[in-house]
Scaffold this active site. Structure first.
Site, PDB file in Angstrom:
ATOM      1  N   TYR A 116     -11.355 -14.260  -3.329  1.00 35.15           N
ATOM      2  CA  TYR A 116     -11.209 -15.714  -3.431  1.00 35.15           C
ATOM      3  C   TYR A 116     -10.933 -16.173  -4.847  1.00 35.15           C
ATOM      4  O   TYR A 116     -10.164 -17.101  -5.078  1.00 35.15           O
ATOM      5  CB  TYR A 116     -12.462 -16.412  -2.892  1.00 35.15           C
ATOM      6  CG  TYR A 116     -12.573 -16.314  -1.396  1.00 35.15           C
ATOM      7  CD1 TYR A 116     -13.173 -15.219  -0.782  1.00 35.15           C
ATOM      8  CD2 TYR A 116     -12.024 -17.295  -0.574  1.00 35.15           C
ATOM      9  CE1 TYR A 116     -13.251 -15.112   0.596  1.00 35.15           C
ATOM     10  CE2 TYR A 116     -12.099 -17.209   0.802  1.00 35.15           C
ATOM     11  CZ  TYR A 116     -12.709 -16.095   1.381  1.00 35.15           C
ATOM     12  OH  TYR A 116     -12.787 -15.984   2.747  1.00 35.15           O
ATOM     13  N   ARG A 120      -8.860 -11.052  12.900  1.00 36.28           N
ATOM     14  CA  ARG A 120     -10.155 -10.464  12.547  1.00 36.28           C
ATOM     15  C   ARG A 120     -11.247 -11.440  12.934  1.00 36.28           C
ATOM     16  O   ARG A 120     -11.284 -12.557  12.428  1.00 36.28           O
ATOM     17  CB  ARG A 120     -10.226 -10.161  11.041  1.00 36.28           C
ATOM     18  CG  ARG A 120     -11.598  -9.683  10.606  1.00 36.28           C
ATOM     19  CD  ARG A 120     -11.742  -9.549   9.114  1.00 36.28           C
ATOM     20  NE  ARG A 120     -13.127  -9.205   8.777  1.00 36.28           N
ATOM     21  CZ  ARG A 120     -13.870  -9.857   7.891  1.00 36.28           C
ATOM     22  NH1 ARG A 120     -13.346 -10.875   7.219  1.00 36.28           N
ATOM     23  NH2 ARG A 120     -15.118  -9.516   7.677  1.00 36.28           N
ATOM     24  N   HIS A 157     -21.463 -10.089  10.778  1.00 33.71           N
ATOM     25  CA  HIS A 157     -20.997 -11.102   9.818  1.00 33.71           C
ATOM     26  C   HIS A 157     -22.120 -12.112   9.628  1.00 33.71           C
ATOM     27  O   HIS A 157     -22.012 -13.296   9.964  1.00 33.71           O
ATOM     28  CB  HIS A 157     -19.720 -11.773  10.314  1.00 33.71           C
ATOM     29  CG  HIS A 157     -18.949 -12.500   9.234  1.00 33.71           C
ATOM     30  ND1 HIS A 157     -17.620 -12.255   8.951  1.00 33.71           N
ATOM     31  CD2 HIS A 157     -19.345 -13.470   8.377  1.00 33.71           C
ATOM     32  CE1 HIS A 157     -17.231 -13.065   7.959  1.00 33.71           C
ATOM     33  NE2 HIS A 157     -18.252 -13.798   7.599  1.00 33.71           N
ATOM     34  N   GLU A 212     -19.478  -8.100   3.799  1.00 29.82           N
ATOM     35  CA  GLU A 212     -20.020  -8.519   2.509  1.00 29.82           C
ATOM     36  C   GLU A 212     -21.530  -8.328   2.343  1.00 29.82           C
ATOM     37  O   GLU A 212     -22.305  -9.299   2.228  1.00 29.82           O
ATOM     38  CB  GLU A 212     -19.660  -9.992   2.249  1.00 29.82           C
ATOM     39  CG  GLU A 212     -18.182 -10.240   2.223  1.00 29.82           C
ATOM     40  CD  GLU A 212     -17.834 -11.657   1.836  1.00 29.82           C
ATOM     41  OE1 GLU A 212     -18.693 -12.541   1.919  1.00 29.82           O
ATOM     42  OE2 GLU A 212     -16.678 -11.886   1.433  1.00 29.82           O
ATOM     43  N   GLU A 260     -10.062 -11.145   3.829  1.00 28.23           N
ATOM     44  CA  GLU A 260     -10.208 -12.592   3.654  1.00 28.23           C
ATOM     45  C   GLU A 260      -9.560 -13.028   2.342  1.00 28.23           C
ATOM     46  O   GLU A 260      -9.750 -12.362   1.328  1.00 28.23           O
ATOM     47  CB  GLU A 260     -11.684 -13.033   3.606  1.00 28.23           C
ATOM     48  CG  GLU A 260     -12.408 -12.975   4.915  1.00 28.23           C
ATOM     49  CD  GLU A 260     -13.867 -13.386   4.789  1.00 28.23           C
ATOM     50  OE1 GLU A 260     -14.192 -14.206   3.898  1.00 28.23           O
ATOM     51  OE2 GLU A 260     -14.694 -12.841   5.540  1.00 28.23           O
ATOM     52  N   ASN A 313     -12.359  -8.836   0.467  1.00 31.99           N
ATOM     53  CA  ASN A 313     -12.314 -10.297   0.534  1.00 31.99           C
ATOM     54  C   ASN A 313     -12.195 -10.815  -0.896  1.00 31.99           C
ATOM     55  O   ASN A 313     -13.068 -10.542  -1.727  1.00 31.99           O
ATOM     56  CB  ASN A 313     -13.592 -10.850   1.177  1.00 31.99           C
ATOM     57  CG  ASN A 313     -13.721 -10.486   2.643  1.00 31.99           C
ATOM     58  OD1 ASN A 313     -12.792  -9.952   3.228  1.00 31.99           O
ATOM     59  ND2 ASN A 313     -14.863 -10.767   3.238  1.00 31.99           N
TER      60      ASN A 313
HETATM   61  O1  LIG Z   1     -16.734 -19.160   1.715  1.00 35.35           O
HETATM   62  C1  LIG Z   1     -15.613 -18.860   2.475  1.00 35.35           C
HETATM   63  C2  LIG Z   1     -15.823 -17.547   3.224  1.00 35.35           C
HETATM   64  C3  LIG Z   1     -16.891 -17.630   4.318  1.00 35.35           C
HETATM   65  O2  LIG Z   1     -16.600 -18.694   5.200  1.00 35.35           O
HETATM   66  C4  LIG Z   1     -16.901 -16.280   5.057  1.00 35.35           C
HETATM   67  O3  LIG Z   1     -17.728 -16.276   6.204  1.00 35.35           O
HETATM   68  C5  LIG Z   1     -17.381 -15.174   4.125  1.00 35.35           C
HETATM   69  O4  LIG Z   1     -16.999 -13.900   4.595  1.00 35.35           O
HETATM   70  C6  LIG Z   1     -16.893 -15.390   2.722  1.00 35.35           C
HETATM   71  N1  LIG Z   1     -17.103 -14.607   1.686  1.00 35.35           N
HETATM   72  C7  LIG Z   1     -16.583 -15.222   0.604  1.00 35.35           C
HETATM   73  C8  LIG Z   1     -16.576 -14.657  -0.775  1.00 35.35           C
HETATM   74  N2  LIG Z   1     -17.793 -14.502  -1.346  1.00 35.35           N
HETATM   75  C9  LIG Z   1     -18.818 -15.386  -1.549  1.00 35.35           C
HETATM   76  C10 LIG Z   1     -19.332 -15.541  -2.814  1.00 35.35           C
HETATM   77  C11 LIG Z   1     -20.415 -16.381  -3.022  1.00 35.35           C
HETATM   78  C12 LIG Z   1     -20.976 -17.054  -1.966  1.00 35.35           C
HETATM   79  C13 LIG Z   1     -20.448 -16.910  -0.703  1.00 35.35           C
HETATM   80  C14 LIG Z   1     -19.355 -16.077  -0.496  1.00 35.35           C
HETATM   81  C15 LIG Z   1     -16.022 -16.397   0.984  1.00 35.35           C
HETATM   82  N3  LIG Z   1     -16.217 -16.483   2.300  1.00 35.35           N
END
Ligand SMILES: OC[C@@H]1[C@@H](O)[C@H](O)[C@@H](O)c2nc(CNc3ccccc3)cn21
Length: 448
Positions: A294, A78, A122, A167, A352, A292
């Site tokens: 985390y 992706r 993105h 996102e 993700e 996504n």
């Molecule tokens: O932060 C890690 C990744 C980032 O590198 C990606 O480009 C992005 O798609 C991404 N989204 C998140 C999850 N959400 C989030 C929450 C708060 C601040 C920034 C990201 C994490 N990540």
């Protein structure tokens, strides 16, 4: 006898990246600047004054990086398309060399048996469109539709799965409400407008795809399950607000054609009345949802925390990552079962999932030991399996990220890659987590 982790036969194992985080060469071969090119060159915006001028130099090293994916046995990849590389002013003129870059990448992925999935946006909006108001200008739905049509017509068929946006919540919350991300606005009245126009643009892109595309299109959202810090009425209400603001604000309009009522409570006078025609545009049927995941959030009421009036409560019993996110794999299972139950078990890809833990700037004798990331991946893949066993239609998983890369305004300080990048030499070194993930892919999950 250890548990057998059997995944569906067609379950896709991949990795994910994004253009501005890995490509470098943001202005090469006729590309126009994006808002991240501007933001990264604005003093004080980026940690250590890092920027994406070089990043992982993927614009030049893409063929070797595809070779790396092949070596790791990746079945899917992706990536995102830099809008301003393809359309330097964001609309009108197409830059053939920009399109050629993505066409070569896609053809080489296919030659190596790797399924490409492209995200059209993105976060790296063309700067020329931001000059016209960007996501605050309602015309952006048509601009995004025009760009989408260029990409769909050129690559649909070779790309069989498209994501319109990555996102919208982060773009809005980071770029327009709190200002930590490009374009760096901090405005309670702008945020709902930007968010709504992001969804309108998504809807327009899906309409265009239905006219010119023959495969799949979806939306990628970040979901962070919210758990109340206590059962007090204040904390329960705070949890509901946080859950509506991050997790329902985008999927409810897409699936139901309505926003969560909590948004008016949160934004008050800054929350407009939206035309029904807009809600009808947003509510385009999708082929999949990208989730996504985390971490989770334990939420408490906090009167002082504008405008949500919610604050997180740190959980001392769990490990935290370098980005301050709690390692909570059960939250992934909870998220996937929540999506299934609320939205009718749509087809989902985990687009993700990953973690930043401390990795050294250089590999040691060709090796990078990252046990915490191995453990994170093992726990979260088991959590995915648990959701599949609960009947969720999960059809793939993309680890974030293939490569250590530019972590937006945190620069190169946070490493999410399963492959280490020495940013002085651009040497790639698969970490232990890459070897582990490769073994999971090769065994179709049984090595979990
Ligand atoms: O932060 C890690 C990744 C980032 O590198 C990606 O480009 C992005 O798609 C991404 N989204 C998140 C999850 N959400 C989030 C929450 C708060 C601040 C920034 C990201 C994490 N990540």
């Amino acid at each position: 006898m250890s548990k057998q982790y059997r995944f569906p036969e067609n379950f896709l194992w991949g990795s994910a990246t994004a253009a501005y985080q890995i490509e470098g060469s943001p202005l090469a071969d006729g590309a126009g600047p994006s808002i991240w090119q501007r933001f990264a060159h604005t003093p004080g915006r980026m940690l250590n004054d890092d920027n994406g001028d070089v990043a992982c130099d993927h614009y030049n090293r893409w063929r070797d990086d595809v070779g790396l994916m092949k070596q790791l046995g990746m079945q899917g990849y992706r990536f995102s398309v830099s809008w301003s590389r393809v359309m330097p002013e964001g609309r009108g003129r197409v830059n053939p060399k920009g399109l050629d870059f993505y066409e070569r990448l896609v053809d080489t992925l296919l030659e190596n048996g790797i399924q490409p999935t492209a995200t059209l946006f993105h976060w790296d909006l063309p700067a020329a469109l931001d000059d016209r108001g960007g996501w605050l200008n309602p015309d952006i739905a048509d601009w995004f539709g025009e760009y989408s049509e260029v990409m769909y017509k050129r690559l649909d068929g070779r790309i069989k799965r498209w994501a319109t946006l990555n996102e919208p919540w982060v773009v809005t919350d980071g770029g327009y409400l709190h200002g930590a991300l490009a374009p760096g606005h901090r405005n309670r009245f702008e945020a709902p407008i930007a968010s709504h126009n992001l969804l309108r643009a998504h809807g327009k892109s899906v309409q265009v795809y239905r006219a010119v595309g023959k495969h799949e299109v979806g939306l990628v959202v970040n979901i962070e399950p919210k758990y109340p810090a206590s059962q007090s009425p204040e904390d329960l209400a705070a949890t509901r607000r946080a859950e509506a603001y991050m997790n329902r604000q985008y999927l409810d309009p897409v699936f139901f054609g309505t926003y969560p009522e909590e948004l008016r409570e949160i934004f008050g006078e800054a929350w407009p009345e939206w035309p029904q025609a807009d809600m009808d545009l947003i509510r385009q049927p999708l082929d999949f949802i990208g989730v996504n995941y985390y971490t989770r959030n334990v939420a408490r009421h906090d009167e002082a925390n504008w405008p949500l009036k919610v604050s997180p409560v740190r959980q001392t019993q769990h490990t935290y990552t370098e980005t301050g996110w709690e390692v909570f794999p059960q939250g992934l299972t909870d998220t996937l079962t929540w999506v299934k139950e609320r939205y009718g078990n749509p087809k989902v890809f985990i687009t993700e999932n990953g973690a930043a833990f401390f990795d050294p700037p250089k590999a040691e004798r060709g090796r990078v030991r990252d046990p915490l990331r191995v453990s994170y991946l093992r726990q979260h893949l088991r959590a995915v399996h648990k959701a599949i066993e609960a009947g969720c239609d999960i059809q793939g998983y993309y680890v974030w990220s293939l490569l250590d890369n530019l972590e937006w305004s945190l620069g190169y300080s946070k490493r999410f890659g399963i492959v280490h990048v020495d940013f002085e030499t651009q040497t790639r070194t698969p970490k232990d987590s890459a070897r582990y993930y490769a073994s999971v892919v090769a065994s179709h999950g049984e090595a979990l």
